[in-house]
Design a protein around this motif. Sequence first.
Motif, PDB file in Angstrom:
ATOM      1  N   UNK A  70       0.453  -0.961  -0.140  1.00 17.25           N
ATOM      2  CA  UNK A  70      -0.245  -0.541   0.034  1.00 17.25           C
ATOM      3  C   UNK A  70       0.693   1.267   0.188  1.00 17.25           C
ATOM      4  N   UNK A  71       0.398   2.274  -0.209  1.00 22.84           N
ATOM      5  CA  UNK A  71       0.943   3.924  -0.404  1.00 22.84           C
ATOM      6  C   UNK A  71       1.312   4.603   1.161  1.00 22.84           C
ATOM      7  N   UNK A  72       0.917   3.602   1.753  1.00 20.46           N
ATOM      8  CA  UNK A  72       0.958   4.036   2.864  1.00 20.46           C
ATOM      9  C   UNK A  72       2.158   2.912   3.966  1.00 20.46           C
ATOM     10  N   UNK A  73       2.268   1.887   3.345  1.00 25.97           N
ATOM     11  CA  UNK A  73       3.648   1.189   3.975  1.00 25.97           C
ATOM     12  C   UNK A  73       5.036   1.792   3.437  1.00 25.97           C
ATOM     13  N   UNK A 146      12.169   2.929  -2.919  1.00 21.04           N
ATOM     14  CA  UNK A 146      10.814   2.718  -2.690  1.00 21.04           C
ATOM     15  C   UNK A 146      10.252   3.947  -3.464  1.00 21.04           C
ATOM     16  N   UNK A 147      10.669   5.384  -4.073  1.00 27.91           N
ATOM     17  CA  UNK A 147       9.340   6.272  -4.695  1.00 27.91           C
ATOM     18  C   UNK A 147       8.965   5.723  -5.582  1.00 27.91           C
ATOM     19  N   UNK A 148      10.428   4.308  -6.573  1.00 25.11           N
ATOM     20  CA  UNK A 148       8.954   3.631  -7.096  1.00 25.11           C
ATOM     21  C   UNK A 148       8.521   2.757  -7.098  1.00 25.11           C
ATOM     22  N   UNK A 149       8.678   2.699  -5.740  1.00 21.70           N
ATOM     23  CA  UNK A 149       7.146   1.300  -5.629  1.00 21.70           C
ATOM     24  C   UNK A 149       7.870   0.023  -6.212  1.00 21.70           C
ATOM     25  N   UNK A 150       9.624  -0.337  -5.938  1.00 21.25           N
ATOM     26  CA  UNK A 150       9.836  -0.816  -6.906  1.00 21.25           C
ATOM     27  C   UNK A 150      10.341  -2.363  -5.708  1.00 21.25           C
TER      28      UNK A 150
END
Length: 204
Positions: A70-73, A146-150
């Motif tokens: 999730x975005x929160x995680x 993290x910013x790329x959610x990768x």
Amino acid sequence: MNVKVVFLTTFYLVITACSKQTTEIPDGIKPFGTLQELMLSVIDPHVDPIWNSVSTTVTKEGVEEKAPATDAEWAVLRQHAIALIEAGNLLQIPDRQVAVTGASTSIHPVEEDPKKIEELIRNNHADFALKAQGLQEATKIALIAIDEKNPEALLKAGEGIEKACEACHSAYWYPNDKRPVSWKPLGQAESGLFARLIKLAYVS
């Protein structure tokens, strides 16, 4: 004088001045906690969540993949990464005591005692600071992931952070150790390298 030359000369002087300012530590900034306390209180609580954020567990029930969902995680991981990068600045403050008097920093006989570690760091502080900067740079790569959610990139970045930590530990905590890196408990899911030192931190 050519305008371009004047501009480049001025630019160089500004950059040089800024570089000198960033490498000098103001008189009011002095270490408070020991290096061991910094590890236990700041570094370990922020590096472990990064290391543990992505994993694969194989059981008889099957394969379990763990990653931020999730975005929160992802946002929480970003907070950990920022704090870890800033912790690298704290590591670079000179004249920090390694441990309180009577404390042990060793979880294995091959590790040096606190006074020896302190002496090694004091005599090689420029190198120690570079290794702290290595931790920062490795964590910045994790921050990009993290910013790329990768998750895959974050997993690889975690390995880079581990190598940065090991580069410092092997130089100052166990410089004479000839055994392979695999025995060293960096990045374990159940605890980080310094988490198990908490019981030893104030033993006299």
